[in-house]
Structures are given as structure tokens and as C-alpha cells.
Scaffold this active site. Sequence first.
Site, PDB file in Angstrom:
ATOM      1  N   SER A   1       0.513  -1.424   0.173  1.00 21.32           N
ATOM      2  CA  SER A   1       0.217  -0.097  -0.423  1.00 21.32           C
ATOM      3  C   SER A   1       1.151   1.280   0.036  1.00 21.32           C
ATOM      4  CB  SER A   1      -1.135   0.200   1.695  1.00 21.32           C
ATOM      5  OG  SER A   1      -0.131  -0.190   2.240  1.00 21.32           O
ATOM      6  N   ARG A   2       2.227   0.976   0.479  1.00 19.43           N
ATOM      7  CA  ARG A   2       2.767   2.693   0.532  1.00 19.43           C
ATOM      8  C   ARG A   2       4.533   1.814  -0.319  1.00 19.43           C
ATOM      9  NH1 ARG A   2       4.347   3.999   5.109  1.00 19.43           N
ATOM     10  NH2 ARG A   2       3.272   2.680   6.661  1.00 19.43           N
TER      11      ARG A   2
ATOM     12  N   SER B   1      17.703  -4.842   3.116  1.00 22.87           N
ATOM     13  CA  SER B   1      18.232  -4.094   3.736  1.00 22.87           C
ATOM     14  C   SER B   1      20.093  -3.655   4.422  1.00 22.87           C
ATOM     15  CB  SER B   1      17.687  -3.293   5.026  1.00 22.87           C
ATOM     16  OG  SER B   1      18.249  -1.953   5.379  1.00 22.87           O
TER      17      SER B   1
ATOM     18  N   TYR C   1      16.494  -4.317  14.259  1.00 22.51           N
ATOM     19  CA  TYR C   1      16.497  -3.884  12.499  1.00 22.51           C
ATOM     20  C   TYR C   1      17.199  -4.559  11.184  1.00 22.51           C
ATOM     21  CZ  TYR C   1      15.305  -1.750   7.555  1.00 22.51           C
ATOM     22  OH  TYR C   1      15.461  -1.544   6.177  1.00 22.51           O
TER      23      TYR C   1
END
Length: 251
Positions: free
Chosen positions: A20-21, A148, A161
Amino acid sequence: MRATGETMAAPGVAMISGGSRGIGRAAVLRLARDGYDISFCYRHDEHAALMVAKQVEAAGRRVLAIRVDVTDRAAVQLWVQRTEQDLGPVTVAVTSAGVIRDRALALMEDDDWHQVIDTNLGGVYHLCRALVLPMTRRRGGCLINVSSVAGVYGVPGQTNYSAAKAGIIGFSRALAKETGRYGVRVNVVAPGYIDTGMLASMSPAVREKSLQAVPLGRPGQPDEVADAIGYLAQAGYVSGAVLQIDGALSL
Ligand code: NDP
């Protein structure tokens, strides 16, 4: 929420978590332009999801937009079943759903740790787990997991993360070896600083300092990560790769 549009035959069906983003949204639109029918999930933002679904329809593709929390294995399994029932066999999946909860380890709450591991790494496990059997049975498929540069080099304040994103790389390399003989490719994209809500949520001082370290002198755009995703979806002899998209940050 569900939306459908009608049309010409697609090269396949693509599932995108966190569509969605940000990067997930760019991947949805890129793969729709490349001719895939699309099934994407989101967690909260139904309005944003509806806007993306409309853009997919406008591109002439069928679309399924579903609220699914990727930390919930049963819900992810149901999402895959519903997608195959409504749109057909899934040929490509992109795991983009992710969150950050930055904090020095000395101050980290257990919930910061678990949310980040469960969403970023658990979400990859859940979607790949649900798709690996159908894809190996069909002797083909392509899994693209979003890691990432934090998972390659580590970033202070992001032990949770960095651990999750490093886990995605190990997971994907192992899975590429497991599934290669069945024609299922598994690859990773490892973005640097990309201009999304996630980057905007960093403190201005940290963001400024981070961007100064980028040799290209600017953040990447979500479309620039989606370009790599579109390439990997089609790159028949690329598997087990970790493609860094970081403006030379890692040099
Ligand atoms: P955004 O915050 O812009 O978008 C995150 C997306 O993930 C939203 O669609 C959100 O849905 C969805 N999402 C979050 N948690 C869940 C969940 N539990 N279940 C289902 N959907 C969920 O993030 P980005 O686009 O920036 O990041 C996308 C991926 O790229 C992430 O994995 C991130 O770690 C990675 N990445 C991003 C970088 C950057 O600089 N932006 C750099 C390197 C990697 P909703 O809005 O409904 O909550």
C-alpha cells in the site's frame, strides 16, 4: 477489501506484502505495468490500499488488495489460498512489509525487538513458507525478499532491524539452494536510504547525517528499487543474489 479489473492475459500473478505504500507500492505498480495480475496486502491504511488498487485497475490488470498482518502465519496462508483461487497460480512474490523501532540495545524493550523480528523476518518466512510447496510442485516461481544494507553492514541503533534483515539474506540464500532444482529462484534486494514514510520517520538530524554518506548525494526513489524488482522477476538465471540499491553507500 477487494477490487478487480478485466483484461488481457497476464504473464502471471504477483503477490506483494506491504503493497500500500513506499517500496511495496512501487513494486505493485511496476509489476502491474509489466503485465502481472496483482495481489497485495497491507496492515492498516485501507485508503492508501484502495488508491493503489485503482491504479492497478487503470493499468488493465486484475487486483486483490487484502488487509493481512504478515506476522500471522494462518492469515498469510489464507491470503495465498484466496489469491490462487481468485487470480490463479502465483509466479512472483515480493516481501516488502517492514517496520523499524530504532533504539540503542541498552534501552531496547522486548516489544521493539519482537515486533521488528516478527514483521521483517517472520513475514518473509510466512509468505515464502506458504508459496514454496505450490511453486516447487509447479516447477517454477520467483521469490524476491526485501532486506536492507543494515542487514549487510549493521547500523547502530538498529540491532533488531539489522538482525532481521541479515536473517532475510541467510534465509534467502539457503532457500535458493533448496529450491533451485525445482526452478524456483530466490533473490534479495538490499536498499540503502529510500525516500518513503520509513525514511521520513527518522529524526531529521539522523536522516541528514545518513544522506551525507551517500556518494550519489540523494536518497533513492521507491521506483528505483522497483526497477530492480522488475528485473529480478524476469532474470531467469539469477538466483541467490543480494542486489544492493544504495547509491554506492556501501563502498
Ligand atoms: P513504508 O513504511 O513506506 O511501508 C511499509 C508497508 O508495509 C506499508 O504498506 C505497511 O502497511 C506494510 N506493513 C507494515 N507492517 C505490516 C504488517 N505487519 N503486515 C502487513 N503489512 C505491513 O516502508 P518502506 O516502503 O520504506 O519499506 C519497505 C521495505 O523496504 C521494508 O521491508 C523496509 O525494511 C525495506 N527498506 C526500506 C528502506 C528505506 O529507506 N525506506 C531501506 C532499506 C530497506 P500499512 O501502511 O497499512 O501499515
